[in-house]
Design a protein around this motif. Structure first.
Motif, PDB file in Angstrom:
ATOM      1  N   LEU A   1       0.859  -1.178   0.000  1.00 54.85           N
ATOM      2  CA  LEU A   1       0.000   0.000   0.000  1.00 54.85           C
ATOM      3  C   LEU A   1       0.899   1.232   0.000  1.00 54.85           C
ATOM      4  CD1 LEU A   1      -3.265   0.511   2.026  1.00 54.85           C
ATOM      5  CD2 LEU A   1      -1.723   2.407   1.552  1.00 54.85           C
ATOM      6  N   ILE A   2       0.766   2.047  -1.038  1.00 59.99           N
ATOM      7  CA  ILE A   2       1.581   3.256  -1.179  1.00 59.99           C
ATOM      8  C   ILE A   2       0.857   4.420  -0.508  1.00 59.99           C
ATOM      9  CG2 ILE A   2       2.661   4.862  -2.792  1.00 59.99           C
ATOM     10  CD1 ILE A   2       2.794   2.624  -4.834  1.00 59.99           C
TER      11      ILE A   2
ATOM     12  N   ILE B   1      -0.753  12.352  -8.294  1.00 57.17           N
ATOM     13  CA  ILE B   1      -0.714  12.139  -9.738  1.00 57.17           C
ATOM     14  C   ILE B   1       0.515  11.343 -10.139  1.00 57.17           C
ATOM     15  CG2 ILE B   1      -0.395  13.328 -11.952  1.00 57.17           C
ATOM     16  CD1 ILE B   1      -2.273  15.494 -10.967  1.00 57.17           C
ATOM     17  N   TYR B   2       1.650  11.607  -9.503  1.00 60.54           N
ATOM     18  CA  TYR B   2       2.897  10.925  -9.865  1.00 60.54           C
ATOM     19  C   TYR B   2       2.784   9.422  -9.616  1.00 60.54           C
ATOM     20  CZ  TYR B   2       7.939   9.995 -10.083  1.00 60.54           C
ATOM     21  OH  TYR B   2       9.180   9.508 -10.415  1.00 60.54           O
ATOM     22  N   THR B   3       2.319   9.043  -8.442  1.00 57.78           N
ATOM     23  CA  THR B   3       2.118   7.620  -8.155  1.00 57.78           C
ATOM     24  C   THR B   3       1.034   7.044  -9.054  1.00 57.78           C
ATOM     25  OG1 THR B   3       2.899   7.703  -5.866  1.00 57.78           O
ATOM     26  CG2 THR B   3       1.287   6.008  -6.395  1.00 57.78           C
TER      27      THR B   3
ATOM     28  N   VAL C   1      -1.046   3.241 -13.264  1.00 57.34           N
ATOM     29  CA  VAL C   1      -1.833   2.946 -14.466  1.00 57.34           C
ATOM     30  C   VAL C   1      -0.948   2.522 -15.633  1.00 57.34           C
ATOM     31  CG1 VAL C   1      -3.690   4.494 -13.759  1.00 57.34           C
ATOM     32  CG2 VAL C   1      -1.893   5.361 -15.276  1.00 57.34           C
ATOM     33  N   GLN C   2       0.320   2.903 -15.591  1.00 58.18           N
ATOM     34  CA  GLN C   2       1.234   2.531 -16.671  1.00 58.18           C
ATOM     35  C   GLN C   2       1.895   1.175 -16.456  1.00 58.18           C
ATOM     36  OE1 GLN C   2       3.919   5.883 -16.825  1.00 58.18           O
ATOM     37  NE2 GLN C   2       2.322   7.291 -17.552  1.00 58.18           N
ATOM     38  N   GLY C   3       1.878   0.660 -15.213  1.00 56.58           N
ATOM     39  CA  GLY C   3       2.658  -0.530 -14.928  1.00 56.58           C
ATOM     40  C   GLY C   3       1.904  -1.780 -14.540  1.00 56.58           C
TER      41      GLY C   3
END
Length: 749
Positions: free
Chosen positions: A589-590, A595-597, A602-604
């Motif tokens: 859990l981050i 937005i950065y996370t 969503v990209q990974g």
């Protein structure tokens, strides 16, 4: 700033301020790097092909330390380092090329909007009101989905050349910073935003003094300063009450986003709505359309009416239709409890001085926001006011439009539910912001160099099938490795700060693996979003995630509203699950989701999980971002996924998975049980086997087929270029036809 934008500003305040703020930074930079000042002060850089590398290349560590803020980084960079970069011919060429591209973009006149809707002009633009804007993580005046959508809305408006300005609030401490203590309980703290080191310009008048407006709030005159943030061709004006000449209580009106009590909320909405209209007047801007993105800004309709009454001498009821003809409304909330309402006592406190200026009695004024006329205890509803004072209203997905018509049928007793005048325009995402550069490069190679200007073109996206499986897979795997590295670093830092046991701190180094099926779940933690649905049967979940042959891993992120105890308990439960010895390296859990996370997630991820209670998800957009990066959605059929999900002849999804299918009951406990069972079954019988069906080289061809299905079916539909085109042709300039004009954004290269 484009020439069209300049002509819309009858006052000289913007140009005067531009010659001080940007010039100050430009003066510090060596001659070849001076164009970086203009780029740093316009968030356009954040969605260009070059993205962050132009600034990050000066100092990678400095870039991260300043929160990826180009203004702060350039101001803090040593002159020695800047002069080193200024003698690098390759870097100089990159700066020059991007500066030329920026100049062309800002000056372009032959845009999609100019061809399709020439009646919308920079002299009379669309004015877009919203309580929050998620432009970039270095401008932290957003909390979640509404703000991110608003930011993407402005970016596509800029790219399509739609004349638009935006109004919001300049929160000194933004939304809260999240920290989880050793028991996993969320704690909130607030950090001051360094306005003087952000891409913001405090506007000045011709005398060089701060440009301010005044309005009455809580029986006091409050002075409001106006800031400018540039988002491509769109100017975002932000209102700030933190001034020495205001009462200390009034200075905190723009302290926090969604903080405080009902008194703070109504004061902020008076500031946004009434103050926003007065700010536009001070700037010399006369919009043709006022777009209220959610009900927070509905008071703006009353100020538009007041000014027209003042100018014409007519009565409120004589000018009511004229006001309505210029105002449009988008609702985002599918449950009555989520809409702002204020007691009659609060309305008396804030508007007793105002309704006489409209020529209305107290009863006539309060009736504008009453669901049931004649009820003395009926609260004043902001959505009700917006629906009564706007010519157009829409939900943000097809299902949400249906839900909204049912919810607000009470205001239209003479109409059948299907005839309630609330339509829908399904949300999208700004593809050029959310598509990873590595995937954008792949699209340039196989879809065409200009793919990013044609994101609403279905025929172009069909070419995704031509991409070799190996090519898309290795890029996806690299992005997953980047997500894992980011997750490990964030989790390790959080565990260190909490003073956790050394074995847990060390374990962060082995958290997650690139070759394991990876699920992402990131959104606001509230009860209806069911962030812990996976844990309904803990033993079954442990068998799925702890399987040694075909393991599964998941990354969670998100905040709970400070007053949402139920949401905080979900986070606490997930944090406890992260420490389970059987899955210690499989669940993370981050903290402090931003937005950065969000971009890394969503990209990974391989699979994006979304399991709200139906029909409480108005639209949702995070899953749409995943599609542009080859991720696959596993979601309840709610919001946008009702429109996005496609099944084959065998009933199985060809571009993702549907949790619970169409099973729906009002019994929440039963629905949770049905959906949890469906989710476990999908994981065990479809998702996990499909992912691990790999050839000798580790390539899962049938999985990649579904990745391509996710891209080619969803990307051309669920993007903000298509969304803005719908707003132009259906709302801003109804009757306009774009059927012969393809939706075309301005080129980024």
């Amino acid at each position: 700033m484009g020439s069209g934008t300049q002509t819309s500003l009858k006052s000289k305040v913007i140009l005067l301020r531009q010659m001080t703020t940007i010039e100050t930074l430009r003066a510090k930079l060596p001659f070849p790097l001076k164009p970086l000042a203009d780029l740093a002060y316009n968030y356009w850089w954040s969605w260009t092909n070059d993205r962050i590398s132009l600034f990050q290349g000066i100092s990678p560590d400095g870039w991260q330390n300043c929160g990826r803020n180009p203004v702060a980084m350039l101001e803090s960079a040593s002159y020695v380092r800047l002069t080193q970069m200024a003698k690098d011919p390759t870097y100089i060429k990159r700066v020059k090329a991007l500066a030329q591209q920026y100049h062309h973009y800002m000056q372009e006149k032959n845009t999609w909007a100019s061809r399709v809707a020439p009646q919308i002009t920079w002299e009379h633009p669309v004015a877009y009101f919203c309580a929050e804007f998620g432009i970039h993580e270095s401008l932290p005046i957003y909390s979640g989905g509404l703000g991110i959508l608003a930011g993407d809305h402005l970016k596509s408006a800029s790219d399509l050349g739609i004349p638009m300005v935006a109004i919001g609030l300049m929160y000194r401490q933004g939304y809260f910073s999240q920290r989880l203590n050793r028991s996993g309980w969320q704690e909130e703290s607030y950090i001051y935003n360094p306005f003087d080191r952000m891409a913001l310009e405090p506007l000045k008048n011709e005398q060089g003094e701060p440009l301010t407006i005044e309005l009455e709030i809580r029986q006091r005159i409050v002075k409001v300063q106006i800031w400018l943030a540039r988002v491509g061709r769109v100017n975002l004006y932000l209102l700030d009450t933190d001034r020495d000449d205001n009462d200390p209580m009034d200075r905190w009106l723009t302290g926090h986003l969604y903080g405080g009590n009902q008194d703070t909320r109504i004061a902020q909405e008076v500031l946004l709505g009434i103050g926003g209209i007065r700010a536009l007047q001070a700037l010399g801007i006369t919009p043709s359309v006022y777009h209220l993105n959610e009900g927070h800004a509905a008071f703006c309709t009353l100020e538009v009416a007041r000014q027209e009454i003042l100018g014409t001498g007519k009565s409120f009821y004589d000018i009511e239709e004229s006001v309505r003809s210029r105002c449009v409304f988008t609702t985002h909330t599918p449950v009555p409890a989520g809409h702002d309402v204020f007691s009659s006592d609060l309305m008396d406190s804030y508007f007793a001085h105002f309704w006489p200026t409209l020529g209305l009695s107290r009863e006539q004024f309060l009736a504008l926001g009453a669901r049931r006329l004649g009820d003395p205890w009926e609260p004043f509803g902001m959505t009700v006011l917006a629906l009564r004072m706007c010519r157009s209203a829409n939900g943000v997905s097809e299902l949400h439009g249906q839900v909204s018509r049912k919810m607000w049928n009470i205001l239209y007793p003479e109409r059948a539910e299907k005839d309630v005048p609330i339509g829908h325009i399904t949300n999208g995402v700004h593809a050029r912001t959310w598509t990873a550069p590595l995937m954008a490069d792949l699209y340039s190679e196989y879809l065409g160099e200009d793919w990013s200007t044609h994101v609403a073109d279905k025929q172009m996206w069909a070419k995704v099938d031509e991409i070799p499986d190996e090519e898309i897979w290795w890029r996806h795997q690299v992005l997953k490795e980047r997500l894992i590295a980011h997750t490990r670093a964030k989790v390790k830092m959080a565990r260190l700060e909490r003073g956790e046991e050394q074995y847990l701190i060390d374990a962060a180094e082995q958290l997650l693996e690139p070759n394991v099926l990876t699920i992402g779940f990131a959104r606001r933690f509230s009860l209806y979003k069911r962030g812990d649905l996976l844990l309904r049967d803990v033993d079954r979940a442990l068998r799925i995630f702890g399987n040694s042959q075909r393991p599964v891993q998941i990354v969670f992120a998100g905040k709970s509203h400070p007053q949402d105890e139920g949401g905080k308990r979900i986070i606490q439960r997930l944090m406890d699950w992260c420490k389970h010895p059987s899955i210690l390296n499989r669940v993370a859990l981050i903290e402090n989701y931003d937005i950065y996370t969000g971009q890394k997630l969503v990209q990974g991820v391989d699979v994006w999980l979304n399991n709200p209670r139906r029909p409480l998800e108005a639209s949702g957009t995070s899953g749409q971002k995943v599609c542009f990066n080859g991720g696959i959605n596993c979601s309840v059929l709610d919001g946008w996924w009702c429109e996005g999900y496609q099944a084959g002849a065998d009933g199985k999804g060809i571009n993702g998975w549907a949790i619970g299918e169409d099973a729906h009951t009002s019994d929440q406990e039963l629905q949770d049980r049905i959906d949890a069972e469906s989710l476990y079954r999908l994981l065990e019988e479809e998702i996990v086997p499909l992912y691990y069906d790999q050839d000798a080289n580790g390539i899962p061809h049938r999985w990649i087929e579904m990745m391509k299905g996710s891209i080619k079916t969803n990307a051309p539909v669920f993007n903000t270029d298509r969304m803005l085109a719908d707003y132009v042709t259906q709302v801003y300039a109804p009757g306009t036809s774009a059927t012969k004009e393809p939706i075309l954004a301005s080129a980024l290269a």
